[in-house]
Design a protein around this motif. Structure first.
Motif, PDB file in Angstrom:
ATOM      1  N   VAL A  62       4.041 -13.952 -43.916  1.00  0.00           N
ATOM      2  CA  VAL A  62       3.243 -12.845 -43.395  1.00  0.00           C
ATOM      3  C   VAL A  62       4.179 -11.890 -42.663  1.00  0.00           C
ATOM      4  N   VAL A  63       4.070 -10.591 -42.978  1.00  0.00           N
ATOM      5  CA  VAL A  63       4.976  -9.599 -42.389  1.00  0.00           C
ATOM      6  C   VAL A  63       4.170  -8.426 -41.848  1.00  0.00           C
ATOM      7  N   SER A  64       4.553  -7.951 -40.655  1.00  0.00           N
ATOM      8  CA  SER A  64       4.003  -6.685 -40.168  1.00  0.00           C
ATOM      9  C   SER A  64       5.144  -5.880 -39.566  1.00  0.00           C
ATOM     10  N   LEU A  65       5.023  -4.570 -39.628  1.00  0.00           N
ATOM     11  CA  LEU A  65       6.064  -3.718 -39.032  1.00  0.00           C
ATOM     12  C   LEU A  65       5.477  -2.357 -38.701  1.00  0.00           C
ATOM     13  N   ASP A  66       6.087  -1.707 -37.695  1.00  0.00           N
ATOM     14  CA  ASP A  66       5.572  -0.412 -37.260  1.00  0.00           C
ATOM     15  C   ASP A  66       6.672   0.637 -37.115  1.00  0.00           C
ATOM     16  N   ASN A 126       1.020   6.149 -41.521  1.00  0.00           N
ATOM     17  CA  ASN A 126       1.482   5.452 -42.711  1.00  0.00           C
ATOM     18  C   ASN A 126       0.539   4.277 -42.943  1.00  0.00           C
ATOM     19  N   LYS A 127      -0.309   4.442 -43.949  1.00  0.00           N
ATOM     20  CA  LYS A 127      -1.363   3.471 -44.225  1.00  0.00           C
ATOM     21  C   LYS A 127      -0.807   2.041 -44.391  1.00  0.00           C
ATOM     22  N   LEU A 128       0.368   1.936 -45.053  1.00  0.00           N
ATOM     23  CA  LEU A 128       0.945   0.610 -45.314  1.00  0.00           C
ATOM     24  C   LEU A 128       1.221  -0.152 -44.020  1.00  0.00           C
ATOM     25  N   MET A 129       1.597   0.605 -42.985  1.00  0.00           N
ATOM     26  CA  MET A 129       1.939  -0.042 -41.710  1.00  0.00           C
ATOM     27  C   MET A 129       0.724  -0.548 -40.952  1.00  0.00           C
ATOM     28  N   THR A 130      -0.485  -0.127 -41.374  1.00  0.00           N
ATOM     29  CA  THR A 130      -1.688  -0.598 -40.680  1.00  0.00           C
ATOM     30  C   THR A 130      -2.150  -1.965 -41.213  1.00  0.00           C
ATOM     31  N   GLY A 131      -1.449  -2.441 -42.231  1.00  0.00           N
ATOM     32  CA  GLY A 131      -1.805  -3.744 -42.786  1.00  0.00           C
ATOM     33  C   GLY A 131      -0.680  -4.744 -42.636  1.00  0.00           C
ATOM     34  N   GLU A 132      -0.917  -5.961 -43.119  1.00  0.00           N
ATOM     35  CA  GLU A 132       0.118  -6.979 -43.120  1.00  0.00           C
ATOM     36  C   GLU A 132       0.364  -7.428 -44.558  1.00  0.00           C
ATOM     37  N   LEU A 133       1.627  -7.650 -44.840  1.00  0.00           N
ATOM     38  CA  LEU A 133       1.981  -8.200 -46.151  1.00  0.00           C
ATOM     39  C   LEU A 133       1.722  -9.710 -46.150  1.00  0.00           C
ATOM     40  N   ILE A 134       0.987 -10.173 -47.160  1.00  0.00           N
ATOM     41  CA  ILE A 134       0.917 -11.621 -47.408  1.00  0.00           C
ATOM     42  C   ILE A 134       1.661 -11.862 -48.708  1.00  0.00           C
ATOM     43  N   ASP A 135       2.709 -12.671 -48.616  1.00  0.00           N
ATOM     44  CA  ASP A 135       3.631 -12.837 -49.743  1.00  0.00           C
ATOM     45  C   ASP A 135       3.739 -14.337 -50.052  1.00  0.00           C
ATOM     46  N   ILE A 136       3.208 -14.723 -51.216  1.00  0.00           N
ATOM     47  CA  ILE A 136       3.224 -16.133 -51.597  1.00  0.00           C
ATOM     48  C   ILE A 136       4.217 -16.344 -52.747  1.00  0.00           C
ATOM     49  N   LYS A 137       5.174 -17.266 -52.515  1.00  0.00           N
ATOM     50  CA  LYS A 137       6.163 -17.591 -53.560  1.00  0.00           C
ATOM     51  C   LYS A 137       6.265 -19.093 -53.615  1.00  0.00           C
ATOM     52  N   ILE A 193      -9.235  -9.192 -51.298  1.00  0.00           N
ATOM     53  CA  ILE A 193      -8.896 -10.553 -50.900  1.00  0.00           C
ATOM     54  C   ILE A 193     -10.179 -11.178 -50.360  1.00  0.00           C
ATOM     55  N   VAL A 194     -10.390 -12.462 -50.668  1.00  0.00           N
ATOM     56  CA  VAL A 194     -11.592 -13.160 -50.208  1.00  0.00           C
ATOM     57  C   VAL A 194     -11.155 -14.393 -49.421  1.00  0.00           C
ATOM     58  N   SER A 217       2.342 -25.786 -54.541  1.00  0.00           N
ATOM     59  CA  SER A 217       2.950 -24.550 -55.013  1.00  0.00           C
ATOM     60  C   SER A 217       1.920 -23.707 -55.754  1.00  0.00           C
ATOM     61  N   TYR A 218       2.055 -22.408 -55.628  1.00  0.00           N
ATOM     62  CA  TYR A 218       1.095 -21.500 -56.244  1.00  0.00           C
ATOM     63  C   TYR A 218       1.844 -20.413 -57.006  1.00  0.00           C
ATOM     64  N   ASP A 219       1.120 -19.676 -57.850  1.00  0.00           N
ATOM     65  CA  ASP A 219       1.701 -18.512 -58.516  1.00  0.00           C
ATOM     66  C   ASP A 219       2.081 -17.472 -57.466  1.00  0.00           C
ATOM     67  N   ASP A 220       3.106 -16.655 -57.785  1.00  0.00           N
ATOM     68  CA  ASP A 220       3.513 -15.624 -56.844  1.00  0.00           C
ATOM     69  C   ASP A 220       2.389 -14.605 -56.656  1.00  0.00           C
ATOM     70  N   LYS A 221       2.267 -14.119 -55.418  1.00  0.00           N
ATOM     71  CA  LYS A 221       1.206 -13.167 -55.095  1.00  0.00           C
ATOM     72  C   LYS A 221       1.678 -12.339 -53.910  1.00  0.00           C
ATOM     73  N   LYS A 222       1.442 -11.034 -53.981  1.00  0.00           N
ATOM     74  CA  LYS A 222       1.914 -10.158 -52.910  1.00  0.00           C
ATOM     75  C   LYS A 222       0.816  -9.131 -52.660  1.00  0.00           C
ATOM     76  N   VAL A 223       0.190  -9.167 -51.491  1.00  0.00           N
ATOM     77  CA  VAL A 223      -0.885  -8.206 -51.204  1.00  0.00           C
ATOM     78  C   VAL A 223      -0.728  -7.672 -49.778  1.00  0.00           C
ATOM     79  N   ILE A 224      -1.312  -6.492 -49.559  1.00  0.00           N
ATOM     80  CA  ILE A 224      -1.301  -5.918 -48.204  1.00  0.00           C
ATOM     81  C   ILE A 224      -2.746  -5.904 -47.696  1.00  0.00           C
ATOM     82  N   VAL A 225      -2.985  -6.662 -46.630  1.00  0.00           N
ATOM     83  CA  VAL A 225      -4.344  -6.828 -46.105  1.00  0.00           C
ATOM     84  C   VAL A 225      -4.510  -5.933 -44.875  1.00  0.00           C
ATOM     85  N   PRO A 226      -5.610  -5.174 -44.785  1.00  0.00           N
ATOM     86  CA  PRO A 226      -5.804  -4.316 -43.614  1.00  0.00           C
ATOM     87  C   PRO A 226      -5.755  -5.116 -42.315  1.00  0.00           C
TER      88      PRO A 226
END
Lengths: 370, 370
Positions: A168-172, A151-162, A223-224, A186-195
Motif C-alpha cells: 500500500v502506497v500513499s504520497l503527497d 492531483n487526483k492520483l494523490m488523493t488515493g492510495e495504490l494497492i499493489d498485489i504481486k 473495488i469491493v 499467492s494471487y495474480d498481479d493487481k494494481k489499483v488506486i483506491v480513493p
C-alpha cells in the motif's frame, strides 16, 4: 413493508451504511438509507455514487417491501429509541411508522425505486486479508495522501498485489508512505488506486479483528470489500500511479537508531512554538551518540538532546515537524532506524524487513539564523 | 527568579488559574499568568478584572522574583513537558528559560509589575460549605441564567443566606431554578448576585470533594471563594434581584408523579424532530394513570405514553422541550412530582422538602392543529 428487529442490530447496521451518506448533495435520494426487505433478508444500503455500502441485519419480515428514509433523521431516531424490539411499517403513501415500546414516530419516506443500488460486480477473483491487517495498513499510510484535489492520483492510495506481496502506497509530493504485507497465498498481479475517502470510511467500519477476513474483489472500475454482513463498493481512481521505485534508495551516509517515543515527544513539544501556517522547520543535528533538536520561532525557541546510536557521518538537516510526527505516530516499534544521505535528500524511516518505509523530504533552512 | 517544581504540581496550578484568562482582550498583560516567587511561596495568578484566581504551588525557590508569561504558550509548554522536575529561570531582560530533563524552552516574559493583582479583601466574616455542595448547586441552577446581556441581573445567580439557609436562584424570564441548602451553622443574612461566568469557572476547579470546605467571603463589590490552595475573587453584579416569592405558589390543580428517566428519554426523543430555531412545543396530555406526549413538526410526528400517578384534574399543556430537559437532567431523584395549575400558568417540578424547585412557563399551542 413491515419488519421487526432489535434496536441494537438496527443501530449497528445504520451506523455502518451511514458512512456512505454524502454530507452535501443536490440529490435528496442520496441522503437516504434504503431499507430493502423485498426478499427474505433485510438489507440496509447507502450510496453516494462513489462509495456504496450495504449490510444485512437480522430481523423478522412481516410484510415484504422497500423504503428509503432520510439517513440523518432515521439514525437519530434509532439511536434514541429504548433498547428493545423496533417495528418499522410503511403504507402505500410512504408514511413510515417506527414503534418501540410506547414510543411511536411517523416520518415520510421516499420510494425505494428512485434509489441507486450498488453496481453489480462479477465476483470471480478475490484476495483475502484479515480485518486487523487492512485496518492497520490504512492507518499507517492514509495520513500522507494529498488533502486537495489538484492531483487526483494523490488523493488515493495504490494497492499493489504481486504474488503473495500486498503493498500500500500513499504520497503527497513531500513524502511517501509504504506498507508491505505478506499474504497467506499467492494471487495474480493487481494494481489499483483506491480513493482515500473510501479507505478512511472502511477503516471506521472494520472491527480490527485478527481472525475475521475481508475479501477484496476487483473490476476495471471498482473495488469491493466484503466482511461480516457488509459489502463496500467503491469506484477506483483511473490513471497510472507514480513510479516510486526510482525515488527509493538503499544508499545512505548516516544511519541513526533512536527511541521512537522520545523523538516523537520532543518534536511534539517543539511544535508548540509554531503557529498554524508558520512554516518553521525543526533543525536536527546528528552527532556521535546524540541528536540535537532545535526550533526557533516568533514565540520563542526550544532545544533538546536525545541519545542515539549513529553510524556514518554527522549531518545537519531540517524538516517540516508535522511530517515527522505523522510518520512516527503510526510506527509501533520502540526503536526506529532513520537513514540520511545529505541535507537536500529525503530521509528514510524504515525497518530492516521494509515492512514499512516512510520517505520524507527535508526543507531548506538558514543554518546561520538558527 | 529561579524556581523548581514538579511538572504535575505546575500543571495543576496552571490549569486552575487559566480559568481566569480572558479569551479576548486588548490588554496583553491580562493574557498572562503571573508567577510570583517574591516571598517564600510560589503563587500563580490570572485576572481578567472581573474574575481573578490565585493558587499556591509547592516548589523550591532558588532565587526570588516575579514574571508574567503568556498563558496559552506557558500552558502548552507545561502540558507537553516530560513528567519530571521543571526549572523556570528568568534574567534581567525577562528572557525565561523552562528546562525539564533535556528539553529547554526560551520565551520572553512580561514584567510582573504591570500585572493586576487580585484586589485586597478584608476577610472577617465567612460562611463555609463543602466543595461537593457548591459544585452541585451550581450545576443544578446555572443552565437557567440568561445567555445574553439584555438584562445584566439575569446573567448572574442570586446567593441568598438567611440564618442556616443557603439559597441559589437563577432565572431567564421563561423559568426559575431554585436550590435550598441547610448550612451546618447560622450566619448573618447576606444577599449577592454572582456572575454566571464566575460560577461556571469555579465549578470546573472545585474537586467536588464532600469533606473539603470552601470558605465564602463577601464585600460590597466582591465575593471570594477560598479552598485548597486556591483563592477566587469575583466582582458582584450590582442591583436588586427579582422578587421571586410572588411568582411561587403551593396551589395546584393537578399533581403528577412520574419516573424522571422515562420522561427525560421521551422528551429527548421528541426533540429529534425539532430543528434548531424551530419553536415546536411538546404537548403533554395528562389523564388518569398516563401522560401522553406528542410533538409535530415539518419532519414528522412522535407520540408516546408514560405511566404516572395523578392527583386532581386532567390537563393539556405545551412546553418548550428544552426547558423541561434542562431541569430534568440535573435532578437526581428517580421519581419526581410535577404540579400544574392551568395551561397558561407555570408548572413546578419540586421535591417535598423544596430542596429544589424548577418553575417553567408553558407555551401556547393550537390544540386543533396538534
Amino acid at each position: 413493508m413491515k419488519i421487526i428487529c432489535t434496536k441494537s442490530d438496527l443501530l449497528h447496521g445504520v451506523n455502518i451504511v451511514s458512512k456512505a451518506v454524502p454530507s452535501k448533495t443536490t440529490m435528496a435520494i442520496l441522503e437516504c438509507i434504503l431499507i430493502d426487505a423485498s426478499t427474505n433478508e433485510i438489507k440496509l444500503t447507502a450510496n453516494d455514487m462513489e462509495l456504496g455500502i450495504e449490510t444485512r441485519i437480522i430481523g423478522d419480515i412481516k410484510e415484504k417491501g422497500i423504503i428509503a428514509l432520510d439517513a440523518k433523521i432515521f439514525t437519530d431516531i434509532v439511536r434514541k429509541l429504548p433498547d428493545n424490539d423496533v417495528t418499522i411499517e410503511t403504507d402505500a403513501n410512504l408514511k413510515t411508522t417506527i414503534t418501540c415500546e410506547k414510543a411511536k414516530f411517523n416520518i415520510i419516506g421516499k420510494s425505494g425505486e428512485d434509489f441507486s443500488y450498488l453496481p453489480y460486480i462479477e465476483k470471480n477473483y478475490y484476495i483475502s486479508i484479515s480485518q486487523f491487517t487492512l485496518k492497520e495498513v490504512i492507518r499507517q499510510t492514509i495520513f500522507s495522501i494529498a488533502d486537495n484535489d489538484n492531483n487526483k492520483l494523490m488523493t488515493g492510495e495504490l494497492i499493489d498485489i504481486k504474488g503473495d506481496e500486498f503493498k500500500v502506497v500513499s504520497l503527497d509530493g513531500h513524502r511517501i508512505s509504504i506498507r508491505n504485507i505478506k499474504l497467506k497465498e499467492s494471487y495474480d498481479d493487481k494494481k489499483v488506486i483506491v480513493p482515500g475517502k473510501t479507505l478512511i470510511e472502511i477503516s471506521k467500519i472494520l472491527t480490527g479483528d485478527l481472525s475475521s477476513e475481508v475479501k477484496l474483489f476487483f473490476t476495471d472500475k471498482h473495488i469491493v470489500f466484503e466482511f461480516d454482513n457488509t459489502t463496500v463498493v467503491s469506484r477506483l481512481i483511473e490513471g497510472e500511479y507514480f513510479k516510486i521505485e526510482q525515488m527509493l534508495t538503499n544508499d545512505y551516509e548516516t544511519k541513526v537508531k533512536i527511541n521512537k517515543k522520545e523523538l516523537l515527544s520532543s518534536i511534539d513539544r517543539a511544535t508548540l512554538l509554531v503557529k498554524e501556517g508558520d512554516k518553521k522547520p525543526i533543525i536536527i543535528n546528528i552527532l556521535d551518540g546524540k541528536m540535537e533538536l532545535k526550533i526557533n520561532s516568533f514565540i520563542g525557541s526550544m532545544n533538546e538532546e536525545i541519545d542515539i546510536t549513529k553510524e556514518g557521518k554527522d549531518i545537519l538537516i531540517g524538516f517540516n515537524p508535522k511530517f515527522l510526527i505523522d510518520a512516527l505516530r503510526v510506527i509501533d516499534d520502540e526503536d526506529i532506524d532513520i537513514y540520511f544521505v545529505n541535507p537536500k535528500a529525503p530521509c528514510f524511516i524504515k525497518d530492516a524487513e521494509e515492512k514499512y518505509t516512510y520517505l520524507i523530504l527535508p526543507v531548506n533552512f538558514n543554518s546561520v539564523a538558527n
